[in-house]
Design a protein around this motif. Structure first.
Motif, short mmCIF file in Angstrom:
data_model
loop_
_atom_site.label_atom_id
_atom_site.label_comp_id
_atom_site.label_asym_id
_atom_site.label_seq_id
_atom_site.Cartn_x
_atom_site.Cartn_y
_atom_site.Cartn_z
N PHE A 1 0.83 -1.21 0.00
CA PHE A 1 0.00 0.00 0.00
C PHE A 1 0.87 1.25 0.00
N ARG A 2 0.43 2.27 -0.74
CA ARG A 2 1.15 3.55 -0.81
C ARG A 2 0.20 4.68 -0.43
N VAL A 3 0.49 5.35 0.66
CA VAL A 3 -0.34 6.45 1.12
C VAL A 3 -0.38 7.55 0.07
N THR A 4 0.74 7.80 -0.61
CA THR A 4 0.79 8.87 -1.59
C THR A 4 -0.19 8.66 -2.74
N ARG A 5 -0.54 7.40 -3.03
CA ARG A 5 -1.47 7.12 -4.13
C ARG A 5 -2.91 7.02 -3.67
N GLU A 6 -3.12 6.59 -2.42
CA GLU A 6 -4.47 6.21 -1.99
C GLU A 6 -5.01 7.03 -0.82
N ARG A 7 -4.30 8.07 -0.40
CA ARG A 7 -4.74 8.81 0.79
C ARG A 7 -6.11 9.45 0.57
N GLY A 8 -6.87 9.51 1.68
CA GLY A 8 -8.15 10.20 1.64
C GLY A 8 -9.28 9.43 1.01
N ARG A 9 -9.07 8.14 0.73
CA ARG A 9 -10.12 7.32 0.11
C ARG A 9 -10.61 6.27 1.11
N LEU A 10 -11.91 6.02 1.13
CA LEU A 10 -12.45 4.96 1.96
C LEU A 10 -12.27 3.62 1.25
N LEU A 11 -11.65 2.68 1.94
CA LEU A 11 -11.34 1.37 1.39
C LEU A 11 -11.86 0.30 2.35
N PRO A 12 -12.09 -0.91 1.87
CA PRO A 12 -12.52 -1.99 2.78
C PRO A 12 -11.35 -2.50 3.62
N LEU A 13 -11.64 -2.90 4.83
CA LEU A 13 -10.63 -3.53 5.68
C LEU A 13 -10.39 -4.95 5.17
N PRO A 14 -9.17 -5.29 4.78
CA PRO A 14 -8.91 -6.63 4.24
C PRO A 14 -9.33 -7.73 5.21
N ASP A 15 -9.93 -8.78 4.66
CA ASP A 15 -10.32 -9.98 5.39
C ASP A 15 -11.41 -9.74 6.43
N ALA A 16 -12.04 -8.57 6.40
CA ALA A 16 -13.13 -8.29 7.34
C ALA A 16 -14.44 -8.75 6.73
N PRO A 17 -15.43 -9.09 7.55
CA PRO A 17 -16.76 -9.43 7.01
C PRO A 17 -17.37 -8.23 6.32
#
Length: 211
Positions: A156-172
């Motif tokens: 993961f790169r904060v510089t590319r993806e900052r400020g975006r809502l993403l799913p928590l990996p492996d979470a229901p």
């Protein structure tokens, strides 16, 4: 030889909530960082908080006082949360690594932050997982690259993806979302002429998860 590191999972208490976790964390020997730190620094904030904010590790002030984000970076975070309309006392604040990793300056009088290794981050991850489970946040906010990689994976790169809502990996499916942004300490390290812009960018990211 010292005790072999086994990861934190063996030191988590069975059952119980944040109070039981907080009581147990200082006994963790899951990696070697406990040997030099003053104490483990657990998270702070209410169970049931809508936001869980996770930084990298305690700093010098946090290590001495036993509380997260109470040093200079914590003051930047307080100001950014206020500017974003997020009451800090309604958020749960923690770190992905619970012990302060540091080296000393040439005189030996000042402790200088060192970035935790991937092995140390992985060893400590069970504590963060337990905090997320106990708090039950809607959103996990990762403050800085170390926290973001701990939660979202080493690529993961904060510089590319900052400020975006993403799913928590492996979470229901009903698990929390994740938002990554910079660590407040990066604002302090910014060139003085760029510091206001860096602070405003942090606030803009936090506004994504404001009430």
């Amino acid at each position: 030889m010292g005790q072999q590191a086994t990861g934190a999972e063996a030191y988590l208490p069975e059952g119980g909530g944040l109070a039981a976790l907080r009581e147990a964390v200082d006994g963790c020997r899951g990696c070697g960082l406990y040997r030099d730190a003053t104490q483990a620094v657990f998270g702070a904030g209410p169970a049931g908080a809508r936001l869980l904010l996770a930084g990298e590790q305690p700093g010098d002030a946090e290590d001495r006082r036993g509380a997260p984000f109470v040093g200079p970076a914590g003051r930047v975070l307080d100001d950014a949360l206020e500017a974003a309309g997020i009451p800090r006392d309604e958020a749960y604040v923690t770190n992905v690594v619970k012990h302060f990793k540091f080296t000393r300056d040439a005189r030996g009088s000042r402790r200088i932050h060192r970035t935790p290794s991937r092995t140390e981050v992985v060893a400590c991850r069970p504590w963060l997982d337990a905090e997320i489970a106990a708090v039950g946040p809607e959103v996990v906010v990762c403050l800085g690259a170390t926290a973001a990689k701990a939660v979202l994976g080493p690529g993961f790169r904060v510089t590319r993806e900052r400020g975006r809502l993403l799913p928590l990996p492996d979470a229901p499916g009903d698990g929390p979302s994740v938002l990554a942004t910079v660590h407040p300490s990066s604002v302090l390290r910014s060139d003085p002429e760029q510091r206001r812009a860096a602070f405003d960018a942090l606030v803009e990211d936090l506004r994504v998860v404001a009430p």
